[in-house]
Design a protein around this motif. Structure first.
Motif, PDB file in Angstrom:
ATOM      1  N   VAL A   1      51.230  51.872  36.057  1.00 30.41           N
ATOM      2  CA  VAL A   1      50.197  51.186  35.280  1.00 30.41           C
ATOM      3  C   VAL A   1      49.449  50.223  36.181  1.00 30.41           C
ATOM      4  CG1 VAL A   1      49.752  49.636  33.346  1.00 30.41           C
ATOM      5  CG2 VAL A   1      51.563  51.340  33.184  1.00 30.41           C
ATOM      6  N   SER A   2      48.131  50.286  36.123  1.00 32.46           N
ATOM      7  CA  SER A   2      47.343  49.289  36.850  1.00 32.46           C
ATOM      8  C   SER A   2      46.766  48.304  35.858  1.00 32.46           C
ATOM      9  CB  SER A   2      46.194  49.948  37.604  1.00 32.46           C
ATOM     10  OG  SER A   2      46.681  50.544  38.774  1.00 32.46           O
ATOM     11  N   VAL A   3      46.694  47.045  36.296  1.00 31.92           N
ATOM     12  CA  VAL A   3      46.094  46.018  35.461  1.00 31.92           C
ATOM     13  C   VAL A   3      44.886  45.483  36.214  1.00 31.92           C
ATOM     14  CG1 VAL A   3      46.438  43.781  34.371  1.00 31.92           C
ATOM     15  CG2 VAL A   3      48.311  45.425  34.456  1.00 31.92           C
ATOM     16  N   VAL A   4      43.717  45.603  35.596  1.00 32.05           N
ATOM     17  CA  VAL A   4      42.517  45.066  36.242  1.00 32.05           C
ATOM     18  C   VAL A   4      41.967  43.935  35.376  1.00 32.05           C
ATOM     19  CG1 VAL A   4      41.837  47.142  37.467  1.00 32.05           C
ATOM     20  CG2 VAL A   4      41.050  46.796  35.140  1.00 32.05           C
ATOM     21  N   GLY A   5      41.273  43.046  36.012  1.00 36.52           N
ATOM     22  CA  GLY A   5      40.692  41.937  35.276  1.00 36.52           C
ATOM     23  C   GLY A   5      39.964  41.038  36.237  1.00 36.52           C
ATOM     24  N   PRO A   6      39.029  40.250  35.744  1.00 39.14           N
ATOM     25  CA  PRO A   6      38.267  39.371  36.615  1.00 39.14           C
ATOM     26  C   PRO A   6      39.160  38.333  37.275  1.00 39.14           C
ATOM     27  CG  PRO A   6      37.756  38.945  34.301  1.00 39.14           C
ATOM     28  CD  PRO A   6      38.594  40.166  34.346  1.00 39.14           C
ATOM     29  N   THR A   7      38.698  37.787  38.373  1.00 44.30           N
ATOM     30  CA  THR A   7      39.514  36.824  39.116  1.00 44.30           C
ATOM     31  C   THR A   7      39.823  35.592  38.268  1.00 44.30           C
ATOM     32  OG1 THR A   7      39.607  35.434  41.054  1.00 44.30           O
ATOM     33  CG2 THR A   7      37.439  35.853  40.194  1.00 44.30           C
ATOM     34  N   GLY A   8      41.052  35.109  38.382  1.00 43.38           N
ATOM     35  CA  GLY A   8      41.454  33.909  37.648  1.00 43.38           C
ATOM     36  C   GLY A   8      41.777  34.146  36.186  1.00 43.38           C
ATOM     37  N   CYS A   9      41.904  35.428  35.780  1.00 40.84           N
ATOM     38  CA  CYS A   9      42.104  35.680  34.351  1.00 40.84           C
ATOM     39  C   CYS A   9      43.565  35.555  33.948  1.00 40.84           C
ATOM     40  CB  CYS A   9      41.550  37.037  33.954  1.00 40.84           C
ATOM     41  SG  CYS A   9      42.557  38.409  34.515  1.00 40.84           S
TER      42      CYS A   9
ATOM     43  N   ALA B   1      38.439  38.129  30.339  1.00 42.96           N
ATOM     44  CA  ALA B   1      38.330  36.946  31.178  1.00 42.96           C
ATOM     45  C   ALA B   1      39.081  35.801  30.513  1.00 42.96           C
ATOM     46  CB  ALA B   1      36.866  36.567  31.359  1.00 42.96           C
ATOM     47  N   GLY B   2      39.581  34.840  31.331  1.00 44.64           N
ATOM     48  CA  GLY B   2      40.279  33.690  30.778  1.00 44.64           C
ATOM     49  C   GLY B   2      39.295  32.692  30.215  1.00 44.64           C
ATOM     50  N   PRO B   3      39.706  31.665  29.516  1.00 39.72           N
ATOM     51  CA  PRO B   3      41.087  31.438  29.104  1.00 39.72           C
ATOM     52  C   PRO B   3      41.495  32.329  27.941  1.00 39.72           C
ATOM     53  CG  PRO B   3      39.675  29.692  28.281  1.00 39.72           C
ATOM     54  CD  PRO B   3      38.806  30.592  29.122  1.00 39.72           C
TER      55      PRO B   3
ATOM     56  N   ARG C   1      32.179  50.031  31.845  1.00 35.89           N
ATOM     57  CA  ARG C   1      31.388  49.556  30.719  1.00 35.89           C
ATOM     58  C   ARG C   1      32.193  48.536  29.897  1.00 35.89           C
ATOM     59  NH1 ARG C   1      29.418  54.581  28.193  1.00 35.89           N
ATOM     60  NH2 ARG C   1      28.174  54.858  30.069  1.00 35.89           N
ATOM     61  N   ALA C   2      33.481  48.861  29.729  1.00 35.42           N
ATOM     62  CA  ALA C   2      34.335  47.944  28.969  1.00 35.42           C
ATOM     63  C   ALA C   2      34.575  46.633  29.715  1.00 35.42           C
ATOM     64  CB  ALA C   2      35.668  48.615  28.665  1.00 35.42           C
ATOM     65  N   MET C   3      34.599  46.710  31.045  1.00 34.73           N
ATOM     66  CA  MET C   3      34.936  45.538  31.849  1.00 34.73           C
ATOM     67  C   MET C   3      33.781  44.596  32.107  1.00 34.73           C
ATOM     68  SD  MET C   3      37.186  46.701  35.079  1.00 34.73           S
ATOM     69  CE  MET C   3      37.161  45.108  35.892  1.00 34.73           C
ATOM     70  N   LYS C   4      32.593  45.174  32.165  1.00 35.86           N
ATOM     71  CA  LYS C   4      31.453  44.462  32.742  1.00 35.86           C
ATOM     72  C   LYS C   4      31.234  43.101  32.090  1.00 35.86           C
ATOM     73  CE  LYS C   4      27.292  46.246  32.494  1.00 35.86           C
ATOM     74  NZ  LYS C   4      26.327  47.363  32.644  1.00 35.86           N
ATOM     75  N   ASP C   5      31.223  43.093  30.756  1.00 35.54           N
ATOM     76  CA  ASP C   5      30.986  41.838  30.038  1.00 35.54           C
ATOM     77  C   ASP C   5      32.003  40.780  30.428  1.00 35.54           C
ATOM     78  OD1 ASP C   5      28.986  43.132  28.846  1.00 35.54           O
ATOM     79  OD2 ASP C   5      30.069  43.574  26.968  1.00 35.54           O
TER      80      ASP C   5
ATOM     81  N   VAL D   1      33.796  40.576  33.218  1.00 28.86           N
ATOM     82  CA  VAL D   1      33.587  40.117  34.594  1.00 28.86           C
ATOM     83  C   VAL D   1      32.481  39.071  34.625  1.00 28.86           C
ATOM     84  CG1 VAL D   1      32.860  40.796  36.893  1.00 28.86           C
ATOM     85  CG2 VAL D   1      34.413  42.263  35.593  1.00 28.86           C
ATOM     86  N   LEU D   2      31.400  39.344  33.905  1.00 30.97           N
ATOM     87  CA  LEU D   2      30.291  38.385  33.878  1.00 30.97           C
ATOM     88  C   LEU D   2      30.731  37.076  33.243  1.00 30.97           C
ATOM     89  CD1 LEU D   2      27.283  40.708  32.984  1.00 30.97           C
ATOM     90  CD2 LEU D   2      27.908  39.714  35.193  1.00 30.97           C
ATOM     91  N   LYS D   3      31.527  37.187  32.190  1.00 28.18           N
ATOM     92  CA  LYS D   3      32.027  35.992  31.514  1.00 28.18           C
ATOM     93  C   LYS D   3      32.886  35.163  32.476  1.00 28.18           C
ATOM     94  CE  LYS D   3      33.039  37.462  27.109  1.00 28.18           C
ATOM     95  NZ  LYS D   3      34.103  37.875  26.204  1.00 28.18           N
ATOM     96  N   GLY D   4      33.803  35.858  33.154  1.00 23.94           N
ATOM     97  CA  GLY D   4      34.696  35.168  34.089  1.00 23.94           C
ATOM     98  C   GLY D   4      33.904  34.497  35.192  1.00 23.94           C
ATOM     99  N   TYR D   5      32.906  35.194  35.697  1.00 27.43           N
ATOM    100  CA  TYR D   5      32.093  34.659  36.779  1.00 27.43           C
ATOM    101  C   TYR D   5      31.334  33.423  36.322  1.00 27.43           C
ATOM    102  CZ  TYR D   5      28.656  34.513  40.505  1.00 27.43           C
ATOM    103  OH  TYR D   5      27.863  34.121  41.542  1.00 27.43           O
ATOM    104  N   ALA D   6      30.758  33.528  35.111  1.00 27.30           N
ATOM    105  CA  ALA D   6      29.998  32.398  34.573  1.00 27.30           C
ATOM    106  C   ALA D   6      30.920  31.189  34.417  1.00 27.30           C
ATOM    107  CB  ALA D   6      29.389  32.769  33.227  1.00 27.30           C
ATOM    108  N   ARG D   7      32.163  31.435  33.983  1.00 25.32           N
ATOM    109  CA  ARG D   7      33.055  30.325  33.732  1.00 25.32           C
ATOM    110  C   ARG D   7      33.426  29.609  35.034  1.00 25.32           C
ATOM    111  NH1 ARG D   7      38.290  29.321  33.363  1.00 25.32           N
ATOM    112  NH2 ARG D   7      38.834  31.392  34.094  1.00 25.32           N
ATOM    113  N   THR D   8      33.745  30.391  36.056  1.00 26.89           N
ATOM    114  CA  THR D   8      34.112  29.744  37.310  1.00 26.89           C
ATOM    115  C   THR D   8      32.918  28.998  37.909  1.00 26.89           C
ATOM    116  OG1 THR D   8      33.818  31.909  38.297  1.00 26.89           O
ATOM    117  CG2 THR D   8      36.070  31.114  38.070  1.00 26.89           C
ATOM    118  N   ARG D   9      31.709  29.513  37.629  1.00 23.98           N
ATOM    119  CA  ARG D   9      30.528  28.819  38.159  1.00 23.98           C
ATOM    120  C   ARG D   9      30.325  27.476  37.487  1.00 23.98           C
ATOM    121  NH1 ARG D   9      25.171  31.577  39.928  1.00 23.98           N
ATOM    122  NH2 ARG D   9      24.747  31.412  37.740  1.00 23.98           N
TER     123      ARG D   9
END
Ligand SMILES: Nc1ncnc2c1ncn2[C@@H]1O[C@H](COP(=O)(O)OP(=O)(O)OP(=O)(O)O)[C@@H](O)[C@H]1O
Ligand SMILES: [Mg+2]
Lengths: 272, 283
Positions: free
Chosen positions: A44-52, A218-220, A256-260, A262-270
């Motif tokens: 099983v692979s687990v993918v997710g934006p950084t810091g999630c 994306a976290g939290p 497609r499922a991930m994109k939103d 990733v953008l959310k995670g990126y916005a949060r860290t910014r």
């Protein structure tokens, strides 16, 4: 219940809340109500934006962290303390710098009381399997980053754990070395099928290796938001399989499922 | 013009650089002795500062006599007994201080309650000028080597202790977690993770601790003894024999250098696993 239906690893409704050490009222809920089941022999692979919270989930699975809520079961048994059935490949450097590569590989056997001669023979064999025959006498600082990862891999696999947890093991490697190692990993795994939880933020890597890909939000409050069965035929060559139409189809669907997220995670860290 | 250039060329050949560094260092030492000699030999310098021609020699000694004394010591053999005592004291202080610092440092670092309890006392003991304990040690342990060893131990102990303490706290949490997951018991963690990590800090402080063991031995002797190089110096001072005092200092310095060199060798052997800067080999 049939033992074959019992998941090797079951994270059930896990919530992890970190309390800041200095200010107890500032809490951070990294993972919320996450459930992840891994069958025996499943990759099983687990993918997710950084810091999630991917590393956090693995730390829970291996018993280094206790969940704030939820249960961890290993082959049906609730986990207490460290997970003795698991091997863990850390995201960061975890080799003992004062031991040579060979002694780093033997260390787990040494802890179990295996004689020196036998553990050396087995460690030499494992070093050869990860492509490091003849490098056993070197200290970690004398190895390249990729070589150190391979020593760590041998260090974990020599103990033949039933569950292998890997936290972005190849993310520091260049693309060629990485694909080579991915193929090596698949080969080792198919020879002796264990349950694997493979963390990565590289979707292509996840698809080409796994039976199943789990996408985290994306976290939290991270939790799985999608699960995709990868029905690509095995044995696979990770470089070639990326070019097949089915791979591209799966990639598009998961992306497609991930994109939103990733953008959310990126916005949060910014914002932070 | 041409002459200037050629003299420049000569200078660029003999100026201090990688190859002739040792030569220059020896030269500097020789120059130091030469200046010392010229300034102190009676009657050579005009009496600018001292009105009596012998006064400079009285205060600063005469290098020829100093070296003569050193030569006599080693040639006639009078020094060996004293040197042996001083080195033996140094060795004992070093070993006892290191072992006790290691054991107590490990114990305290792994016991948060005990370390919190002892914290102010350790700070107090460490900031106390411990050389002042020498007279007390003479009373407790007598004028033989035990009191000197005790002084050296108090000096060495704290260096090793703090380094071990630091070493244990600086253990990478990942390495520690990894060892636990690989199956280490509590004892195995101590042996295979905490001690090696602490040892690297102890080795890093070896130069300091050997040096201070030496200081402890000599100062202890100086404050009251019947043997040792510190005793020789004390005795010479009693008779205003400044040349012998300087000879003693010279011998001590030389042996401090020798000890430092030995430590350097040991360090190189024991710390192979530590990255050093620029480990490439020139071809
Ligand atoms: N001990 C801790 N105390 C407080 N917050 C923590 C702690 N450990 C992790 N976190 C927070 O939890 C979140 C998840 O961390 P985690 O290390 O699991 O991320 P990750 O998904 O592995 O990220 P990456 O892909 O960058 O490795 C982060 O926002 C991090 O700041
Ligand atoms: Mg991580």
């Amino acid at each position: 219940m049939d033992s074959r239906d019992t998941p090797a690893l079951a994270l059930e409704n896990i919530t992890v809340t970190f309390a800041a050490r200095d200010a107890k009222d500032t809490r951070y809920t990294a993972v919320q109500d996450a459930t992840l089941l891994v069958a025996p022999g499943e990759f099983v692979s687990v993918v997710g934006p950084t810091g999630c919270g991917k590393s956090t989930l693995l730390n829970i699975a291996v018993g280094l962290l206790e969940p704030s809520a939820g249960t961890v079961k290993v082959f049906g048994e609730p986990l207490a303390g460290l997970n003795r059935n698991a091997g863990y490949l850390f995201q960061t450097e975890a080799l003992m710098p004062w031991r040579t590569a060979l002694d780093n590989v033997t260390v787990g056997l040494e802890f179990r009381g295996v004689t020196r001669e036998e553990s050396v023979i087995r460690a030499e064999d494992w070093l050869a399997r990860v492509g490091l025959a003849g490098h056993g006498h070197r200290y970690p600082h004398q190895l390249s980053g990729g070589m150190r990862k391979r020593v760590a891999l041998a260090q974990t696999l020599i103990l033949d754990p039933q569950i292998i947890l890997m936290d972005e093991p190849f993310s520091a490697l260049d693309i060629q070395t990485r694909q080579m190692m991915e193929n090596e990993l698949l080969e080792l795994w198919s020879a002796n099928r264990k349950s694997v939880v493979f963390i990565t933020h590289d979707l292509e890597e996840a698809i080409s290796l796994s039976d199943r890909v789990v996408v985290l939000s994306a976290g939290p409050g991270t939790r799985p938001i999608g699960e995709f069965t990868i029905d690509l035929p095995r044995p696979r060559d990770v470089a070639e399989i990326r070019l097949t139409p089915r791979f591209i189809e799966l990639h598009t669907k998961i992306w497609r499922a991930m994109k939103d997220e990733v953008l959310k995670g990126y916005a949060r860290t910014r914002i932070q | 013009m041409r002459e200037q250039e050629s003299s420049k060329g000569l200078w660029s050949k003999i100026r201090p650089q990688q190859g002739n560094l040792r030569l220059w260092q020896v030269g500097m030492l020789a120059a130091f002795f030469a200046i010392w000699h010229v300034l102190t030999v009676p009657g050579l310098m005009p009496p600018v500062y001292f009105d009596d021609a012998n006064k400079a020699a009285f205060f600063f000694g005469e290098p020829l006599k100093v070296l003569g004394r050193v030569w006599d010591w080693f040639y006639l053999g009078a020094i060996y007994e004293h040197l042996w005592v001083t080195l033996w004291e140094t060795f004992l202080a070093f070993v006892i201080g290191t072992v006790s610092g290691l054991v107590i440092g490990l114990w305290l670092a792994l016991n948060p309650v005990a370390s919190a309890l002892c914290d102010p006392y350790i700070k107090a003991l460490n900031s106390m000028p411990r050389v002042i304990l020498a007279p007390i040690f003479s009373v407790w342990f007598g004028l033989d080597i035990a009191s000197k060893v005790a002084l050296g131990v108090t000096l060495v102990f704290f260096i090793v202790f703090f380094n071990v303490y630091q070493g244990v706290r600086e253990v990478s949490p990942t390495v520690l977690a990894n060892a636990r997951i690989l199956g280490a018991s509590q004892r195995q963690l101590l042996r295979h993770v905490y001690v090696p990590s602490a040892m690297s800090w102890v080795f890093a402080s070896l130069h300091n601790s050997v040096g201070l063991a030496f200081v402890g031995a000599v100062v202890g002797e100086y404050l009251g003894s019947s043997r040792g190089v510190g005793y020789l110096i004390l005795q010479a001072e009693g008779t205003f024999d400044i040349n012998t005092v300087f000879a003693g200092i010279l011998v001590l310095t030389a042996f401090a250098l020798v000890l430092d060199y030995i430590v350097g060798l040991a360090e190189k052997r024991l710390m192979v696993w530590q990255p050093r800067q620029g480990e490439t080999e020139r071809i």
